[in-house]
Design an enzyme around this catalytic site. Structure first.
Site, mmCIF file in Angstrom:
data_model
loop_
_atom_site.group_PDB
_atom_site.id
_atom_site.type_symbol
_atom_site.label_atom_id
_atom_site.label_comp_id
_atom_site.label_asym_id
_atom_site.label_seq_id
_atom_site.Cartn_x
_atom_site.Cartn_y
_atom_site.Cartn_z
ATOM 1 C CB SER A 187 -0.875 0.060 1.248
ATOM 2 O OG SER A 187 -1.695 -1.054 1.339
ATOM 3 C CG HIS A 220 -3.084 -1.031 -3.495
ATOM 4 N ND1 HIS A 220 -3.632 0.216 -3.313
ATOM 5 C CD2 HIS A 220 -2.990 -1.577 -2.246
ATOM 6 C CE1 HIS A 220 -3.860 0.411 -2.027
ATOM 7 N NE2 HIS A 220 -3.475 -0.655 -1.370
ATOM 8 C CD GLU A 279 -4.807 2.712 -6.102
ATOM 9 O OE1 GLU A 279 -4.935 3.918 -6.304
ATOM 10 O OE2 GLU A 279 -4.233 2.250 -5.087
ATOM 11 C CG ASN A 315 -4.121 4.673 0.586
ATOM 12 O OD1 ASN A 315 -5.280 4.835 0.974
ATOM 13 N ND2 ASN A 315 -3.516 3.494 0.640
#
Ligand code: 3HC
Length: 653
Positions: A410, A431, A443, A481
């Protein structure tokens, strides 16, 4: 069959045994564009007047019957004939019209079929009215004719969920009359032939079957609650439940509602999302690049994430070899995966035969060498650079040199992981979002050395896993994120400036997020972000504004719901405003000499959206995201951004 007549560039006919077979050929999905509509009108006029025509069959070329109205025409000036015009002509024809559903009949496509006197489908066909997913209601009779065929309750379910049903279920429901066992067109011609000269069974002339008003009331209330203020499902409920009135009145109401919704912001947002989803897998530089074949997937680390990935892979038909550190851990992982599969069985998502087949494709091990047959290995081990690079170096020793290696990190830099391997060109990031067997977003991280066919493999596997892949470049936190951090930062700035957590959350929930940010924070736990902040403390720009409130909460042991306290208190598990938190926030403001001010819900949302859009712009400038719509997809599918608002980049337009 005799000669072909072309009534427009996309509609042609042939006559057999007195039956006019009308074929719509408008790739890719036979959408009812203006050329299709005018071709149909002309073909139907011909059928009405031609003495040698006793009946009509309407079908589609290719694998779709009709994918619906042409969404690309929405927002442009209306062009005659409209779809309701064509449908009125079909239903008013003095000769029988049979719909031969060679594939999907969706939206306007199903509405065309509903106006026919008989519907026959190939076994692969599916039908549905997915308009609510585009923020609209069916606009060509769907809300009025479907209840006449299948009753109000079944029509409510289909129209307000937008789900499509397979041919067999459509027969059971009464939407279609027959599934053709052999040649579809032959069967449709026979049906039209058999109906010729008999009284016509026009759908619009049927009565809506009586249904229990209390039941309708109950179902409608449930749908409205689920719609969370979205207009289309509410209007669909209104139109379907009032369908027991003269057809013309219901159709006029439906059309007016459809046109208003079509021009709404909500529909523009959902159409944006529809096209964004199709656009996201088109990656510059990958045209014509063949993905590597993948049949066996290795998964390293069988914790919550690894097990979820395994369940997704088994469900997509892959063989899975799970690796964990010890044979006990591997066996525990196997049990966890089987537990998740059993849950799928219990929920009716998987039958017993499917369960056995998936179980048979799963093996687990603690020995790296057992991963040798893998075409792709996904690691989901502890998010630590040394742990991951060590694993990838070991994998180098056991898998084929052309096998693809994917990291599920991550926050680490996948370029550093790739650099530690013998073949960095075969490394990429995949991801997943937790729980990996449920969340649709994936992702796909293009590292600096990832080979084009390796990226193509990542995308192909993602699609087979029925995920929504979005390609991202390497940056801390990738697309999602990074934006989420900016969003969280803005929320904390708002606290310092005068808002309280419950006010921020209420504004976000009112906007359409399923849960406010601070409530989510509490649910997930505060300690991971705290650890990251501590790690970054030395490299943080000292001149940048830093909000200490979250640190103070963590230092006080308020780590979220699991400790019973976080941004909120949880007496008896119920989230409540905590004066202690308010005091901490007030102290933080006082320390910086900030005079708090009140924020309206609108101001809160505007600041949050602006922060997200600004970070999104940065991602585009840096080349991390290829297009703004990709960012929207990430936030909608991974972070609860309401789809009917189109995503943070769409929302700023
Ligand atoms: N209008 C315009 N373009 C459409 C379209 C439509 N209704 N449906 C699909 N397309 C386009 C897609 O954008 C895509 O274009 P691209 O190749 O340039 O990216 C192409 O057709 C192929 O689409 P898919 O990649 O989705 O192809 P699939 O084979 O996977 O799926 C499908 C086919 C099941 C028909 C799927 O495209 C779909 O679900 N389409 C939308 C169905 C829909 O929502 N219909 C309702 C429309 S509104 C309506 O009918 C109003 C009426 O009530 C008046």
């Amino acid at each position: 069959m005799n000669e072909t007549i072309e009534f427009s560039a996309t509609v042609s006919t042939m006559t057999r045994d007195g039956v006019l077979v009308v074929t719509i050929d408008n790739p890719p999905v036979n959408a009812t564009s203006v050329d299709v509509r005018s071709g149909l009108e002309k073909a139907l006029a011909h059928a009405e007047t031609a003495a040698d025509v006793t009946g009509v069959v309407v079908t589609g070329a290719g694998k779709t019957f009709i994918g619906g109205a042409d969404i690309k025409e929405f927002g442009k000036p209306a062009m005659e004939p409209t779809l309701p015009d064509v449908i009125e002509t079909i239903e008013g024809l003095s000769k029988p019209v049979v719909a031969a559903l060679n594939g999907a009949a969706l939206g306007g496509g199903l509405e065309v079929a509903l106006a026919c006197q008989y519907r026959i489908a190939s076994p692969a066909a599916q039908v549905g009215l997915p308009e609510v997913k585009l923020g609209i209601v069916p606009g060509a009779g769907g809300t009025q004719r479907l209840p006449r065929l299948i009753g109000i309750l079944a029509a409510l379910d289909l129209i307000t969920s937008g789900r499509s049903v397979k041919a067999e279920e459509a027969v059971t429901l009464g939407i279609i009359d027959e599934v053709a066992a052999g040649d579809l067109i032959e069967a449709a011609i026979s049906a039209a032939f058999a109906l010729a000269g008999k009284p016509l069974r026009r759908t619009g002339e049927l009565n809506v079957a009586a249904a229990d008003p209390a039941e309708i009331e109950k179902v409608s209330a449930k749908i409205l609650a689920r719609a969370r203020g979205q207009k289309a499902p509410a209007e669909a409920v209104r139109l379907v439940t009032s369908s027991n009135r003269p057809l013309a009145e219901g159709l006029a109401d439906e059309r007016a509602t459809f046109l208003t919704l079509r021009d709404s912001r909500e529909s523009a947002a959902l159409r944006h999302v529809f096209f964004a989803e199709r656009e996201s897998s088109k990656v510059v530089g990958l045209e014509g690049v063949e993905p590597r074949p993948v049949e066996t997937i290795g998964i390293c680390g069988l914790g919550l994430m690894g097990s979820g990935i395994a369940v997704a892979a088994l469900g997509a038909g892959y063989s899975v070899i799970g690796l964990d550190q010890t044979s006990e851990a591997a066996e525990k992982g196997r049990q966890r995966i089987i537990g998740l599969l059993e849950r799928n069985v219990a929920a009716g998502r998987l039958d017993q035969a499917g369960f056995e087949a998936q179980k048979a494709r799963l093996s687990v091990t603690a020995d790296d060498a057992d991963l040798a047959p893998c075409d792709l290995v996904v690691e989901a081990v502890f998010d630590d650079l040394t742990v991951k690079t060590d694993l990838f170096q070991r994998l180098d020793e056991v898998v084929r040199p052309d096998a693809v290696l994917a990291t599920n990190t991550s926050y680490l830099n996948p370029d550093e992981i790739a650099a530690a391997t013998a073949h960095p060109e075969r490394v990429l990031g995949l991801h997943f979002f937790s729980p990996a067997h449920v969340m649709r977003l994936l992702e796909v991280v293009r590292c600096s050395k990832t080979a084009p066919d390796v990226l193509a493999t990542g995308l192909a596997v993602a699609r087979k896993l029925r995920k929504l892949p979005v390609v991202t470049g390497v940056t801390e936190g990738f697309i999602g994120n990074r934006i989420f951090s900016a969003y969280r930062r803005e929320a904390e700035l708002l606290l310092e400036d005068g808002a309280l957590p419950h006010e921020v959350d209420a504004a976000l929930e009112d906007y359409g997020f399923p849960m406010g940010l601070f409530a989510v924070y509490d649910m997930a736990g505060l300690e991971i972000a705290w650890a990251r902040r501590k790690r970054q403390a030395t490299t943080r720009d000292p001149s940048a504004r830093y909000v200490e409130i979250a640190d103070t909460l963590c230092e006080a042991g308020r780590l979220g719901q699991k400790t019973g306290r976080g941004w909120y208190a949880y007496p008896e598990g119920k989230r409540t405003i905590d004066p202690e938190v308010t005091a901490i926030i007030e102290a933080a403001r006082a320390k910086k000499g900030i005079t708090p001010r009140a924020f309206s819900m609108r101001e809160i949302v505007e600041r949050m959206l602006a922060a997200m859009a600004l970070e999104g712009e940065a991602l585009l400038t840096e080349g991390i995201a290829a297009r703004a719509s990709d960012i929207d997809l990430v936030m909608i599918n991974g972070y609860g951004f309401p789809a009917y608002k189109g995503g943070p980049m769409f929302a700023r337009t």
